[in-house]
Design an enzyme around this catalytic site. Structure first.
Site, PDB file in Angstrom:
ATOM      1  N   ARG A  89     -17.521  -5.376  25.098  1.00 30.77           N
ATOM      2  CA  ARG A  89     -17.444  -4.428  26.203  1.00 30.77           C
ATOM      3  C   ARG A  89     -17.570  -2.986  25.720  1.00 30.77           C
ATOM      4  NH1 ARG A  89     -14.437  -7.381  30.280  1.00 30.77           N
ATOM      5  NH2 ARG A  89     -13.935  -6.129  32.090  1.00 30.77           N
ATOM      6  N   ARG A 128     -11.434  -9.725  46.475  1.00 31.23           N
ATOM      7  CA  ARG A 128     -10.727 -10.600  45.531  1.00 31.23           C
ATOM      8  C   ARG A 128      -9.264 -10.174  45.397  1.00 31.23           C
ATOM      9  NH1 ARG A 128     -12.944 -11.097  39.455  1.00 31.23           N
ATOM     10  NH2 ARG A 128     -11.896  -9.110  39.168  1.00 31.23           N
ATOM     11  N   ARG A 134      -4.810 -10.098  42.470  1.00 30.82           N
ATOM     12  CA  ARG A 134      -4.903  -9.576  41.102  1.00 30.82           C
ATOM     13  C   ARG A 134      -4.526  -8.108  41.107  1.00 30.82           C
ATOM     14  NH1 ARG A 134      -9.997 -10.866  37.156  1.00 30.82           N
ATOM     15  NH2 ARG A 134      -9.768  -8.679  36.575  1.00 30.82           N
ATOM     16  N   ARG A 145     -12.193   0.984  36.817  1.00 32.95           N
ATOM     17  CA  ARG A 145     -12.871  -0.051  36.025  1.00 32.95           C
ATOM     18  C   ARG A 145     -14.389   0.118  36.073  1.00 32.95           C
ATOM     19  NH1 ARG A 145     -10.386  -4.666  38.914  1.00 32.95           N
ATOM     20  NH2 ARG A 145     -11.740  -6.071  37.769  1.00 32.95           N
TER      21      ARG A 145
HETATM   22  P1  ADP Z   1     -13.414  -7.734  35.112  1.00 32.55           P
HETATM   23  O1  ADP Z   1     -14.679  -8.044  34.382  1.00 32.55           O
HETATM   24  O2  ADP Z   1     -13.463  -8.133  36.548  1.00 32.55           O
HETATM   25  O3  ADP Z   1     -12.926  -6.317  34.910  1.00 32.55           O
HETATM   26  P2  ADP Z   1     -11.862  -9.176  33.113  1.00 32.55           P
HETATM   27  O4  ADP Z   1     -10.976 -10.320  33.384  1.00 32.55           O
HETATM   28  O5  ADP Z   1     -13.060  -9.398  32.267  1.00 32.55           O
HETATM   29  O6  ADP Z   1     -12.245  -8.633  34.548  1.00 32.55           O
HETATM   30  O7  ADP Z   1     -11.025  -7.975  32.430  1.00 32.55           O
HETATM   31  C1  ADP Z   1      -9.809  -7.498  32.980  1.00 32.55           C
HETATM   32  C2  ADP Z   1      -9.227  -6.379  32.086  1.00 32.55           C
HETATM   33  O8  ADP Z   1      -8.941  -6.924  30.770  1.00 32.55           O
HETATM   34  C3  ADP Z   1     -10.161  -5.192  31.798  1.00 32.55           C
HETATM   35  O9  ADP Z   1     -10.104  -4.217  32.810  1.00 32.55           O
HETATM   36  C4  ADP Z   1      -9.622  -4.688  30.455  1.00 32.55           C
HETATM   37  O10 ADP Z   1      -8.443  -3.928  30.608  1.00 32.55           O
HETATM   38  C5  ADP Z   1      -9.231  -5.970  29.739  1.00 32.55           C
HETATM   39  N1  ADP Z   1     -10.330  -6.502  28.884  1.00 32.55           N
HETATM   40  C6  ADP Z   1     -11.001  -7.669  29.053  1.00 32.55           C
HETATM   41  N2  ADP Z   1     -11.944  -7.836  28.103  1.00 32.55           N
HETATM   42  C7  ADP Z   1     -11.879  -6.737  27.303  1.00 32.55           C
HETATM   43  C8  ADP Z   1     -12.590  -6.290  26.159  1.00 32.55           C
HETATM   44  N3  ADP Z   1     -13.593  -7.019  25.612  1.00 32.55           N
HETATM   45  N4  ADP Z   1     -12.258  -5.101  25.614  1.00 32.55           N
HETATM   46  C9  ADP Z   1     -11.276  -4.361  26.123  1.00 32.55           C
HETATM   47  N5  ADP Z   1     -10.565  -4.704  27.198  1.00 32.55           N
HETATM   48  C10 ADP Z   1     -10.848  -5.877  27.801  1.00 32.55           C
END
Ligand code: ADP
Length: 190
Positions: A89, A128, A134, A145
């Site tokens: 990410r 959602r 959530r 986000r």
């Molecule tokens: P979405 O893609 O809908 O934002 P996720 O479940 O992928 O939902 O992620 C939720 C939260 O988890 C993110 O907003 C972040 O805070 C954290 N997160 C998830 N994956 C990562 C990552 N690879 N690096 C940093 N933070 C992450």
């Protein structure tokens, strides 16, 4: 043996589609968001550190995420392949993933980028939030986000930009249509 990376903004449908494809390919679905939410629920040291970032819509620091992914990719079930959902990410995560895969003698087969316009994402995420409760699907956190996606995750697409494995799929279509396009992209030769 198939190894896929799913990229895309929050609400693009990565999680839903990654699960369907993981079943289809019989490989584990590795979602950093799911692992983090489980850690938060179990109040592990990782979960305690990650919670404030997640609640604010910010990214959890790269070092924590990388340790988590390294541990997960060392488990035996990943010998069959894997689908990474929500990772990498940041460009730093993508660079470190390259290093890790080289060390393990692995290569990813496809990088699937799901593309959806921002207004559609906002509507999906707020819906959602109402349905699943959530805590990071509230209006202010959703906007944060999305901003974080544009600032920190979009550059990952540029990082992979010239790789033949990168495929962009329109995520603003029915679940079935998106699944069909993803399966076609996996089956096609690069
Ligand atoms: P979405 O893609 O809908 O934002 P996720 O479940 O992928 O939902 O992620 C939720 C939260 O988890 C993110 O907003 C972040 O805070 C954290 N997160 C998830 N994956 C990562 C990552 N690879 N690096 C940093 N933070 C992450």
């Amino acid at each position: 043996m198939t190894r896929l990376i799913f990229l895309g903004p929050p609400g693009a449908g990565k999680g839903t589609q990654a699960k369907v494809l993981a079943d289809w390919l019989s490989v584990p679905h590795i979602s950093t968001g799911d692992i983090l939410r489980a850690a938060v629920a179990n109040q592990t040291p990782l979960g305690v550190q990650a919670k404030a970032y997640m609640d604010g819509g910010d990214l959890v620091p790269d070092a924590l995420i990388l340790a988590m992914i390294q541990e997960r990719l060392s488990q035996a079930d990943t010998q069959k392949g894997w689908i990474l959902d929500g990772f990498p990410r940041t460009v730093a995560q993508a660079e470190q993933l390259d290093v890790l895969l080289t060390e393990m003698g692995q290569r990813c087969d496809r990088i699937m980028s799901l593309s959806v316009p921002d207004p559609v994402l906002v509507a999906r995420l707020l819906n959602r939030g109402k349905e699943e409760g959530r805590s990071d699907d509230t209006e202010a956190v959703v906007q944060r986000r999305l901003a974080v996606f544009h600032e920190q995750t979009k550059p990952v697409l540029a990082f992979y930009g010239d790789r033949r494995e990168l495929v962009t799929i329109n995520g603003d279509a029915s679940l079935e249509t998106v699944t069909q396009h993803l399966k076609q992209a996996v089956a096609a030769a690069v």
